[in-house]
Design a protein around this motif. Structure first.
Motif, PDB file in Angstrom:
ATOM      1  N   VAL A 125       0.858  -1.193   0.000  1.00 13.88           N
ATOM      2  CA  VAL A 125       0.000   0.000   0.000  1.00 13.88           C
ATOM      3  C   VAL A 125       0.891   1.238   0.000  1.00 13.88           C
ATOM      4  N   VAL A 126       1.941   1.196   0.810  1.00 12.06           N
ATOM      5  CA  VAL A 126       2.913   2.292   0.821  1.00 12.06           C
ATOM      6  C   VAL A 126       4.305   1.701   0.661  1.00 12.06           C
ATOM      7  N   ARG A 127       5.268   2.553   0.289  1.00 14.75           N
ATOM      8  CA  ARG A 127       6.674   2.123   0.306  1.00 14.75           C
ATOM      9  C   ARG A 127       7.039   2.114   1.782  1.00 14.75           C
ATOM     10  N   SER A 128       7.116   0.928   2.380  1.00 13.15           N
ATOM     11  CA  SER A 128       7.132   0.917   3.842  1.00 13.15           C
ATOM     12  C   SER A 128       8.514   1.188   4.414  1.00 13.15           C
ATOM     13  N   SER A 129       8.490   1.827   5.554  1.00 12.19           N
ATOM     14  CA  SER A 129       9.718   2.191   6.245  1.00 12.19           C
ATOM     15  C   SER A 129       9.614   1.754   7.695  1.00 12.19           C
ATOM     16  N   ARG A 130      10.510   0.889   8.080  1.00 10.35           N
ATOM     17  CA  ARG A 130      10.547   0.408   9.461  1.00 10.35           C
ATOM     18  C   ARG A 130      10.742   1.565  10.444  1.00 10.35           C
ATOM     19  N   GLU A 131      11.551   2.520  10.018  1.00  8.23           N
ATOM     20  CA  GLU A 131      11.839   3.659  10.891  1.00  8.23           C
ATOM     21  C   GLU A 131      10.562   4.488  11.140  1.00  8.23           C
ATOM     22  N   VAL A 132       9.810   4.710  10.073  1.00  9.53           N
ATOM     23  CA  VAL A 132       8.546   5.461  10.233  1.00  9.53           C
ATOM     24  C   VAL A 132       7.637   4.700  11.192  1.00  9.53           C
ATOM     25  N   ALA A 133       7.571   3.365  11.020  1.00  5.89           N
ATOM     26  CA  ALA A 133       6.717   2.546  11.890  1.00  5.89           C
ATOM     27  C   ALA A 133       7.120   2.737  13.352  1.00  5.89           C
ATOM     28  N   GLU A 134       8.409   2.673  13.621  1.00  6.55           N
ATOM     29  CA  GLU A 134       8.869   2.788  15.013  1.00  6.55           C
ATOM     30  C   GLU A 134       8.582   4.169  15.589  1.00  6.55           C
ATOM     31  N   ILE A 135       8.843   5.194  14.798  1.00  4.71           N
ATOM     32  CA  ILE A 135       8.602   6.567  15.280  1.00  4.71           C
ATOM     33  C   ILE A 135       7.115   6.766  15.568  1.00  4.71           C
ATOM     34  N   CYS A 136       6.272   6.291  14.664  1.00  2.00           N
ATOM     35  CA  CYS A 136       4.823   6.499  14.830  1.00  2.00           C
ATOM     36  C   CYS A 136       4.276   5.679  15.996  1.00  2.00           C
ATOM     37  N   ALA A 137       4.822   4.490  16.224  1.00  3.14           N
ATOM     38  CA  ALA A 137       4.398   3.688  17.382  1.00  3.14           C
ATOM     39  C   ALA A 137       4.701   4.466  18.665  1.00  3.14           C
ATOM     40  N   ASP A 138       5.886   5.033  18.709  1.00  2.00           N
ATOM     41  CA  ASP A 138       6.298   5.792  19.878  1.00  2.00           C
ATOM     42  C   ASP A 138       5.388   7.013  20.089  1.00  2.00           C
ATOM     43  N   ARG A 139       5.064   7.701  19.018  1.00  2.00           N
ATOM     44  CA  ARG A 139       4.199   8.884  19.123  1.00  2.00           C
ATOM     45  C   ARG A 139       2.777   8.481  19.525  1.00  2.00           C
ATOM     46  N   TYR A 140       2.320   7.344  19.002  1.00  2.00           N
ATOM     47  CA  TYR A 140       0.975   6.867  19.366  1.00  2.00           C
ATOM     48  C   TYR A 140       0.901   6.607  20.877  1.00  2.00           C
ATOM     49  N   PHE A 141       1.860   5.825  21.375  1.00  5.29           N
ATOM     50  CA  PHE A 141       1.830   5.528  22.814  1.00  5.29           C
ATOM     51  C   PHE A 141       2.013   6.813  23.629  1.00  5.29           C
ATOM     52  N   GLY A 142       2.812   7.732  23.117  1.00  5.13           N
ATOM     53  CA  GLY A 142       3.021   9.016  23.810  1.00  5.13           C
ATOM     54  C   GLY A 142       1.713   9.777  23.966  1.00  5.13           C
ATOM     55  N   LYS A 143       0.893   9.765  22.928  1.00  3.52           N
ATOM     56  CA  LYS A 143      -0.407  10.463  23.001  1.00  3.52           C
ATOM     57  C   LYS A 143      -1.297   9.816  24.060  1.00  3.52           C
ATOM     58  N   LEU A 144      -1.280   8.480  24.110  1.00  2.00           N
ATOM     59  CA  LEU A 144      -2.108   7.794  25.116  1.00  2.00           C
ATOM     60  C   LEU A 144      -1.614   8.140  26.527  1.00  2.00           C
ATOM     61  N   ARG A 145      -0.297   8.238  26.690  1.00  2.00           N
ATOM     62  CA  ARG A 145       0.247   8.596  28.024  1.00  2.00           C
ATOM     63  C   ARG A 145      -0.146  10.021  28.404  1.00  2.00           C
ATOM     64  N   LEU A 146      -0.203  10.885  27.421  1.00  2.00           N
ATOM     65  CA  LEU A 146      -0.614  12.267  27.677  1.00  2.00           C
ATOM     66  C   LEU A 146      -2.089  12.306  28.112  1.00  2.00           C
ATOM     67  N   ILE A 147      -2.903  11.538  27.415  1.00  2.00           N
ATOM     68  CA  ILE A 147      -4.327  11.473  27.769  1.00  2.00           C
ATOM     69  C   ILE A 147      -4.474  10.938  29.197  1.00  2.00           C
ATOM     70  N   GLU A 148      -3.703   9.920  29.528  1.00  2.00           N
ATOM     71  CA  GLU A 148      -3.738   9.349  30.879  1.00  2.00           C
ATOM     72  C   GLU A 148      -3.441  10.427  31.926  1.00  2.00           C
ATOM     73  N   ARG A 149      -2.453  11.254  31.649  1.00  2.00           N
ATOM     74  CA  ARG A 149      -2.081  12.293  32.622  1.00  2.00           C
ATOM     75  C   ARG A 149      -3.200  13.311  32.818  1.00  2.00           C
ATOM     76  N   LEU A 150      -3.953  13.570  31.750  1.00  2.00           N
ATOM     77  CA  LEU A 150      -5.020  14.578  31.834  1.00  2.00           C
ATOM     78  C   LEU A 150      -6.314  14.033  32.434  1.00  2.00           C
ATOM     79  N   MET A 151      -6.474  12.718  32.399  1.00  2.00           N
ATOM     80  CA  MET A 151      -7.744  12.133  32.851  1.00  2.00           C
ATOM     81  C   MET A 151      -7.890  12.242  34.368  1.00  2.00           C
TER      82      MET A 151
END
Ligand SMILES: N[C@@H](CCC(=O)N[C@@H](CS)C(=O)NCC(=O)O)C(=O)O
Length: 228
Positions: A125-151
């Motif tokens: 579907v896309v020209r896949s990049s392992r690095e992009v996957a890792e960075i985005c996984a980290d940012r995804y979990f980071g957003k959830l941790r931020l939401i946790e702090r605000l809840m």
């Protein structure tokens, strides 16, 4: 009559499906397609043609008004059918709901990129990049941790009652967990408690996932070599 055309699963369609099940608005007719399938002609070309990208959900009102984009659809229904109010009663409440919705939307963008670049389902579907996957996984979990702090300890994401924030959160976290096997990070205790409780509601019933796609999606963390 207000009409909504939607898919049965997927994180954006599911925002609307969960919202409609919670809100139960009168005078809204919903057509749900199992999945995009050109051979089966679903959704039919005349429905695809309503939106420039051919993507769903889409809303068509009796006066011809067309609304694309899941979040715009939720807002539009809140505007035309204000009760029960799912957007907040005061400026401060509405700001809080919007804040969560925006954070969750960002989280889903990162999750989507992670899934595209990191799973067998995204291959080709896309020209896949392992690095992009890792960075985005980290940012995804980071957003959830931020939401946790605000809840807070309140029963729903933004307070005492169900809002758009709960619908958007459930659609995202359910998709991550059930389709890609990606859980909530263990330190997000409040978010996990909310998820376990909201999952019991009829609106949060697991949607039907096409098995062939699901097999390629499962185990995204393992597929990418990402851990908490
Ligand atoms: N940002 C849009 C995303 C909508 C979207 O990506 N829909 C996907 C399903 S999850 C779709 O219709 N895909 C099928 C296609 O484009 O053919 C929203 O919030 O509504």
């Amino acid at each position: 009559m207000t009409e909504i055309f939607n898919f049965a699963f997927g994180p954006y369609p599911q925002r609307v499906n969960i919202y409609l099940a919670e809100k139960q608005p009168e005078g809204v007719a919903v057509t749900v397609y199992a999945e995009p399938d050109r051979r089966a002609n679903t959704p039919p070309p005349e429905i695809r043609a309503l939106t420039p990208t051919g993507s769903l959900p889409i809303l068509r009102d009796a006066d011809g008004t067309l609304v694309g984009q899941s979040l715009a659809i939720l807002d539009y229904i809140e505007d035309i059918i204000p009760e029960p109010n799912m957007r907040g009663n005061t400026p401060a409440e509405r700001a809080k709901v919007r804040q969560y919705v925006h954070m969750l939307d960002e989280a889903l963008t990162f999750f989507g990129l992670w899934a595209r670049h990191g799973s067998a389902l995204g291959q080709g579907v896309v020209r896949s990049s392992r690095e992009v996957a890792e960075i985005c996984a980290d940012r995804y979990f980071g957003k959830l941790r931020l939401i946790e702090r605000l809840m807070s300890e309140e029963p729903f994401i933004a307070g005492e009652y169900v809002t758009l924030a709960d619908c958007v959160a459930m659609a995202t976290l359910q998709y991550a967990k059930d389709f890609y096997d990606v859980p909530i990070p263990p330190e997000c205790v409040k978010l996990q408690m909310w998820f376990d409780s909201f999952s019991q509601r009829p609106s949060a019933k697991q949607p039907p996932y096409p098995e062939k796609q699901w097999r390629k999606a499962m185990g995204l963390m393992g597929q990418t070599g990402v851990c908490f």
